[in-house]
Design a protein around this motif. Structure first.
Motif, mmCIF file in Angstrom:
data_model
loop_
_atom_site.group_PDB
_atom_site.id
_atom_site.type_symbol
_atom_site.label_atom_id
_atom_site.label_comp_id
_atom_site.label_asym_id
_atom_site.label_seq_id
_atom_site.Cartn_x
_atom_site.Cartn_y
_atom_site.Cartn_z
ATOM 1 N N LYS A 122 10.196 -32.051 -18.713
ATOM 2 C CA LYS A 122 10.886 -33.328 -18.901
ATOM 3 C C LYS A 122 12.313 -33.115 -19.383
ATOM 4 N N VAL A 123 12.469 -32.217 -20.354
ATOM 5 C CA VAL A 123 13.804 -31.936 -20.887
ATOM 6 C C VAL A 123 14.675 -31.300 -19.804
ATOM 7 N N GLY A 124 14.062 -30.422 -18.994
ATOM 8 C CA GLY A 124 14.792 -29.810 -17.895
ATOM 9 C C GLY A 124 15.267 -30.840 -16.880
ATOM 10 N N ILE A 125 14.421 -31.825 -16.605
ATOM 11 C CA ILE A 125 14.810 -32.901 -15.689
ATOM 12 C C ILE A 125 15.991 -33.674 -16.265
ATOM 13 N N LYS A 150 16.707 -32.721 -29.803
ATOM 14 C CA LYS A 150 17.946 -33.463 -30.076
ATOM 15 C C LYS A 150 19.113 -32.512 -30.315
ATOM 16 N N GLU A 151 18.846 -31.347 -30.902
ATOM 17 C CA GLU A 151 19.902 -30.355 -31.106
ATOM 18 C C GLU A 151 20.345 -29.762 -29.769
ATOM 19 N N PHE A 152 19.371 -29.562 -28.891
ATOM 20 C CA PHE A 152 19.696 -29.037 -27.571
ATOM 21 C C PHE A 152 20.555 -30.029 -26.788
ATOM 22 N N ARG A 162 25.897 -31.427 -24.388
ATOM 23 C CA ARG A 162 27.065 -32.293 -24.199
ATOM 24 C C ARG A 162 28.374 -31.511 -24.256
ATOM 25 N N ASN A 163 28.363 -30.336 -24.873
ATOM 26 C CA ASN A 163 29.583 -29.523 -24.921
ATOM 27 C C ASN A 163 30.003 -29.036 -23.537
ATOM 28 N N THR A 208 12.419 -36.244 -29.057
ATOM 29 C CA THR A 208 13.602 -35.430 -29.364
ATOM 30 C C THR A 208 13.505 -34.725 -30.716
ATOM 31 N N GLU A 209 12.507 -35.070 -31.525
ATOM 32 C CA GLU A 209 12.378 -34.449 -32.846
ATOM 33 C C GLU A 209 11.642 -33.107 -32.793
#
Length: 301
Positions: free
Chosen positions: A145-148, A102-104, A109-110, A131-132
């Motif tokens: 998955k996060v990369g996708i 979630k921090e990533f 978003r920046n 996300t935790e």
């Protein structure tokens, strides 16, 4: 020269790309163009030059010669202008190990201030992302998955993926295919590399075959299907006569390996079942096996 493509200013073009690492070959001549709403597969054995090509297109490697254009922008000259329009998934995904997912995502978003938060949440749910967790707690598949998500969340105009299904289980592969098909329908330009012929056949409209750093052929899906065969190993076979019309690749004693076009497999099995044999194995050939005859023909020219 490249064939002209419809699609106006949004076509991705690579033309006569060349890259050496000192005296070692990276790529020697790679050219293709991809229009909006098209999935283009770059296929070839490991070490053929697929990743080098992708990194040059992304501006991560400096080419020795050739040209890359993304839309009306030349790469690497206009890279900073084009970056927000690109979604990239590398072959291996690595992030800050102590950062929570979630921090990533907040950090990400920046770079893309117009990210639709509801679409981000939709992707999180669709892919099943926790996300935790910290990245160091994730399996390679869950990192992927996060990369996708990162490559798609800003709704890019260009998607570039390097061996995207490596490390993914079949369920997640299917989800990735569904997402890419959605993007294609949205008009996105999509390039991905692979050494898996079946996924290329499932997804792509056109394919570029790369071998030893050179793009040796572009194939349509109709062309690709000519190469989608099954390797059938029959043990203890006593009579070959009724199978003589099928390609026999190898014989060791009473073990026979046939190459059978997928559309003829049912007829092959119907003929085989009438014969005496001990065992049967059917498998998909590797990319190298699928294109061996084709590669040899190209080398001989």
């Amino acid at each position: 020269m490249l064939k002209s493509l419809e699609g106006g200013d949004n076509v991705l073009v690579a033309e006569h790309l060349k890259k050496y690492y000192g005296k070692y070959r990276g790529i020697v001549d790679v050219s293709f163009a991809i229009k909006p709403g098209e999935i283009y597969g770059l296929i070839g054995p490991n070490g053929a030059g697929k990743t080098t090509t992708i990194r040059i297109i992304l501006g991560l490697l400096q080419k020795d010669s050739g040209e890359v254009k993304i839309g009306n922008h030349r790469i690497p000259d206009d890279l900073n202008v084009v970056k927000p329009l690109i979604g990239y998934l590398p072959g291996e995904v690595n992030f800050y190990p102590d950062m929570r997912v979630k921090e990533f995502l907040k950090f990400n978003r920046n770079f893309y201030p117009e990210i639709d938060k509801s679409y981000e949440e939709e992707l999180i749910e669709f892919l099943g992302i926790d996300t935790e967790k910290k990245f160091k707690e994730l399996s390679q598949g869950n990192k992927k998955k996060v990369g996708i998500l990162q490559s798609l969340v800003h709704k890019p105009s260009y998607i570039i993926m390097d061996e995207p299904t490596n490390g993914l289980d079949p369920l997640l592969q299917s989800k990735l295919y569904e997402l890419l098909e959605r993007e294609r329908e949205r008009g996105t330009v999509i390039l991905f590399s692979s050494h898996v012929l079946s996924e290329v056949e499932r997804l792509c409209q056109r394919v570029g075959v790369i071998k030893e750093g050179k793009l040796i052929k572009e194939l349509s899906m109709e062309d690709i299907r000519k190469y989608t065969k099954k390797l059938v190993t029959v043990s203890g076979l006593s009579d070959l006569r009724t199978l003589s019309k099928y390609e026999l690749l190898e014989q060791k004693g009473s073990n026979f390996v046939f190459s059978v076009n997928r559309t003829e497999l049912k007829d092959f099995l119907n003929s085989l079942i009438k014969l005496e044999f001990d065992d049967l194995q059917i498998r998909n050939p590797s990319l190298e096996e699928s294109f061996m005859e084709f590669y040899n023909q190209e080398v001989e020219k």
